[in-house]
Scaffold this active site. Sequence first.
Site, short mmCIF file in Angstrom:
data_model
loop_
_atom_site.label_atom_id
_atom_site.label_comp_id
_atom_site.label_asym_id
_atom_site.label_seq_id
_atom_site.Cartn_x
_atom_site.Cartn_y
_atom_site.Cartn_z
N HIS A 187 38.46 -71.60 14.22
CA HIS A 187 38.41 -71.51 12.99
C HIS A 187 37.39 -72.48 11.94
CE1 HIS A 187 41.03 -68.25 13.48
NE2 HIS A 187 40.06 -67.52 12.85
N GLU A 426 41.65 -56.74 18.26
CA GLU A 426 41.38 -57.89 18.72
C GLU A 426 42.68 -58.57 19.82
OE1 GLU A 426 41.33 -60.71 15.51
OE2 GLU A 426 42.73 -59.60 14.40
N ASP A 450 39.47 -63.35 19.25
CA ASP A 450 40.81 -63.24 19.85
C ASP A 450 40.88 -62.48 21.00
OD1 ASP A 450 42.33 -64.91 18.12
OD2 ASP A 450 42.22 -63.54 16.30
N CYS A 497 33.11 -57.83 14.66
CA CYS A 497 32.76 -58.87 13.69
C CYS A 497 33.20 -60.21 14.09
CB CYS A 497 33.74 -58.55 12.39
SG CYS A 497 35.32 -58.25 12.82
#
Length: 542
Positions: A187, A426, A450, A497
């Site tokens: 992240h 995900e 993920d 995404c």
Amino acid sequence: MEVYKGTGAFSGIAVGKILYYHKSEYQVHQYEITDIKEEITIFQQARLKVMEQLTRLYEENCTVSESQAELFLNQKKLLEGKSFQQAIESMIRSEKVNSAYAVMTTRDEISSTFRNLEEPAIKERIAGICEISDRLISELGGFSPRIDLGPDPVILVTENITPTELMEMDKDKLLAVVTHQGSDISHAAILAKTMNIPALVEIDTDTEWDGQCAIVDGYTGTLYINPDGELLKEYEIRRQADLEEKEELLKLRDKPDITRDGKKVAIFANIGNMDDLNSVLFYRAAGIGLLRSEFQYLGRENYPRENELFLAYRKIAETMGDRLAVIRTSDLGADKQAPYLNIPDEINPIMGNRGIRLCLDRKKMFKAQLRAIFRASAYGNLAMMYPMITSEEEMDEIEKIVREVTEGLDEKNVPYKKIKTGIMIETPAAVMISRELARRVDFLGLGTNDLTQYTLAMDRQNPLLRNKYNDHHPAVLRMIKMVIDAGHEENRPVYICGELAADTALTEMFLRMGVDGLSVVPACILPVRRALRQATISTCEK
Ligand code: PEP
Ligand code: MG
């Protein structure tokens, strides 16, 4: 000149001075003490308090998980041990520094001396020392909340950085970010991309580099320390070319997202906070495909209030006007932590109580966010999407909570729209039931970051898996196709995404699979638009 090879987490070139972000250097103030005896007493008192803390934590967690609770006992043993105490006390005596600083320096010396050792027992001991040191520093009042990068822009080098720390830095002062730990889809790296800052990971960083000149090449994942004149000249030319390439791409700013053979496929933006709204507009994104709303919960002392969330979402809704803006409900936990959340330590947080699981456990927090989203929906074209879904039962619970929230708003005559909802696919479980999940909502969003880590059973942030982590794995690509087909069978659009959406090597393949939209960080909109406009899909087999 020294050359280091790592992985480029975000492209671009930066030339400048290194600031070694010695985490604690910016959080723990160093000062000279006059009374050594008193300082040692302060240290000893903090040590006893931390030991009490650890005993409490052990007792509280024992009933949940004996093995997890044992970690606290082991940490307590480290604090009882003579060597760690002596190292700190001798530093206080010899250097006349405050105890928080002595703890921090001792911790860093120990962890940097042993950091490359693979022996699990040593690794565990080092992790324990880091943990108790942080507790001690905190007890000694060492942390100050803001991170100061100094007056001039710098290349930030550090062992590891969290999204929270990055968010606390002044983006205009960051030329590039270089870390030892993390991966291109951790992240923090995603945040660097969103900030449009070149980023390298898996570089064997060294505190000695502080203040030295460096070149960061985000394309090749290379770091040059003290580059010679020739190389500096060459990189000045490359940097220029990079800028020219960006200029060239800018010509696509006003061009529609349409393939050569006329298929329109929307390109949306992934954003982390309000600052990114300008880039969304600048690159003419079709809308916001993913607002990682959890970033608003990080780097602060307490939960954001409903009204604060409402004002932020209203701003997004108003700024985007008719264009769709998808707010993902908070995906907290795992690597997105804040102290006030008090998420109990987990042995494997990536597989832990994160995303929707945490929201369903903390209904007050979840409801406040849902109310804020609904209230803001009256001002634009908002949608919301739920992260980490694995079952229909979770959807049952969510729907019940949403009903309670909207009934509450109805009672008070608060205006809101009936907004579209989506589910993030995900996890492999969500893939396998994507048809059932599609029936429950208006659209599906593929979270390939993920999905890849859970499919491969490889932590997306683990540098040791760098050469093994294959996000083009056929299993992942087949799952993407399965989800697109499942969504379409239920007449639901499917968007991607995760970071793969920005991988232009796959753009044409995704288009052939029938994807309805791609959502990428703002800085990747134009490269993806170029790839999309060059693709011809009607002649390709489905
Ligand atoms: C994903 O997992 O692909 C995703 C978009 O969510 P995040 O990267 O925030 O986990
Ligand atoms: Mg995710």
